[in-house]
Design a protein around this motif. Structure first.
Motif: not given
Length: 520
Positions: A423-445
């Motif tokens: 699901t799209l939820r699986d993709i976006m939540l794993q991405k949120y987790l992977a960017l923890y600590g550095y991908g602040f602006v991208e996660t906000w997008c």
């Protein structure tokens, strides 16, 4: 910006007076032949990388609360607010216009004379990255008039114009890095290039990564093209070896990671319930502790009783101050303690590099685009690549994750085991987790293009039931979440107010105005 220009103008007037008075002997001190008067690309380039991480990390103190990477009731970021009359939340602005800005123009001018096209490409790549980051953070910004001489007020440009400029710059950078003529070489650039050591191929990949981010943010637009996003990603970072990571020495507070104990900036911050819930399996399986992610011990820390806890930003949850003090800060210690120089963990250590872009992020961008395109096979492969590459990256920052641990997690209920189940939820939540600590602006997008937990124009709602708003929003918000940060106070609200009024930035709820990219 404008105040600086006024100062420059004043200096020029004073200089003219001195010259007309025949005071050349007083000025000869500035023409020492042993001291270069025109800065060269090699000397200008190394400090630019530090500026990149500085902008993101300074503003992450507030943005981290908005996106729920950080909690602890530390500041107004957690309630999606702002601080009137302050430069807080304005460091990305400063980086774009001051830290990088004219320095990149000087590099281009110097490199054109020398026909060192790889340096031109580097400057254009950093310009593209900076414009993309700044507009994704602030929305409408000053683009066309930004570096016009003798200008004291500046008009704002629409975000869509900035997005187009990013595409232009990235493509020009790719063209310059692809040139085989001129005098540019790896040897000339390698010492100044602290990230890729003059490797043209990696810089080209970085540019395609910028283009992928740019195109991926447009999911609510009629011209969103998932096939183009996939094309960009396929030409972007191809493994963790291509990650764009700014190095930090970490021997003193001056050369240490802004997030490290030496800089002492994160003592009061706490890990969040959302990060804990993703790592302990709650949000992937519905049962706390059902599947423990092997990244958990490196990325976050348990309380003294060995239970992982996290706050909800904007509150002292889970309750009293005493309970809050049982939740570790990002360094991995309790009650706002500082572990001391050389300690900390994950991306919160003194000498660890700061990621600007990673292969894992690119793979999740591809998975999202392929899923929206309806190509579940490609989406699933990219989704798995995103998770495994994130695990491999995290493994280098703490206790090594074994192959057995990695394989066990990949075969668990936290990871979908077939393309049809994805699901799209699986993709976006794993991405949120992977960017923890550095991908602040991208996660906000990502959060804004899916309207936090409301969904996009097609009803996709990957953060529902996971992202929880704070107990109450900042008073000026009118019950709405933050969508942008205001232009930097010290340059714009003091000197450029008329232009701010045109875009509505004089209004108390301006920071809740939706971005162009997030609207249909």
């Amino acid at each position: 910006m404008i105040r600086k220009m006024k100062k420059i103008y004043t200096v020029m007037v004073v200089l003219a007076v001195f010259l007309s008075a025949g005071c050349k002997k007083y000025l000869d001190v500035n023409t020492d032949p042993a001291t270069p008067q025109t800065p060269e690309n090699r000397t200008l380039t190394p400090p630019l990388f530090a500026q990149m991480e500085r902008g993101i990390q300074f503003d992450a103190r507030y943005l981290g609360g908005v996106i729920q990477y950080f909690g602890g009731a530390v500041n107004v970021g957690e309630s999606h607010g702002w601080i009137p009359g302050s430069d807080a939340m304005g460091e990305i602005w400063r980086t774009n216009y001051y830290g990088l800005g004219a320095n990149l123009n000087l590099i281009i001018d110097d490199s054109q004379v020398k026909q060192e096209y790889n340096f031109i490409g580097l400057a254009q790549a950093l310009k593209a990255w900076s414009w993309q980051t700044t507009t994704d953070y602030h929305g409408d910004i000053i683009l066309k008039q930004a570096y016009e001489p003798n200008r004291f007020v500046f008009d704002y440009d629409k975000q869509e114009d900035v997005y187009a400029e990013v595409v232009r710059l990235a493509n020009e950078s790719i063209a310059n890095f692809s040139r085989t003529d001129g005098t540019g070489s790896v040897a000339k650039m390698s010492a100044a290039d602290l990230v890729y050591a003059g490797d043209n191929a990696k810089w080209i990949k970085f540019n395609y990564g910028i283009l992928a981010r740019n195109a991926s943010n447009l999911v609510n637009k009629a011209n969103y093209n998932p096939a183009k996003v996939i094309e960009y990603v396929d030409k972007a970072l191809s493994s963790n070896a291509d990650n764009f990571i700014v190095p930090n020495t970490g021997s003193t507070s001056a050369n240490g990671n802004f997030f490290g104990p030496l800089r002492a900036n994160l003592a009061s911050y706490r890990q969040t319930r959302m990060i804990v819930g993703l790592l302990d399996g709650t949000y992937f399986t519905g049962t706390t502790g059902a599947v423990i992610d092997p990244r958990i011990s490196t990325m976050i820390t348990p309380s003294a009783d060995n239970v992982y806890r996290g706050t909800i930003p904007g509150s002292s949850d889970p309750g009293t101050a005493a309970l809050k003090n049982q939740i570790p800060n990002p360094w991995g210690v309790l009650a706002s303690a500082n572990p001391g120089a050389g300690f900390g963990k994950y991306l919160f250590k003194d000498n660890v590099g700061f990621p600007i872009m990673t292969y894992s992020e690119m793979q999740f961008i591809k998975a999202e685009a392929a899923f929206r395109k309806g190509d579940l096979s490609i989406a699933y492969t990219a989704y798995l690549n995103g998770i495994t590459s994130s695990i491999d990256f995290v493994s280098t920052l703490g206790t090594a994750i074994t192959t057995t641990q990695k394989n066990t997690y990949m075969a668990s209920a936290a990871v979908k085991q077939s393309a049809s189940a994805l699901t799209l939820r699986d993709i976006m939540l794993q991405k949120y987790l992977a960017l923890y600590g550095y991908g602040f602006v991208e996660t906000w997008c990502d959060l804004r293009k899916y309207n936090y937990n409301t969904g996009d124009v097609k009803g996709n709602n990957p953060y529902a039931g996971v992202f929880v708003f704070p107990n109450s929003f900042y008073a000026d918000n009118g019950g709405k979440p933050a969508q942008r940060y205001r232009p930097r106070y010290n340059s714009e609200y003091l000197w450029n107010v008329a232009a701010l009024k045109v875009i509505g930035a004089d209004q108390p709820d301006y920071h809740t105005y939706k971005m162009w990219f997030s609207q249909p």
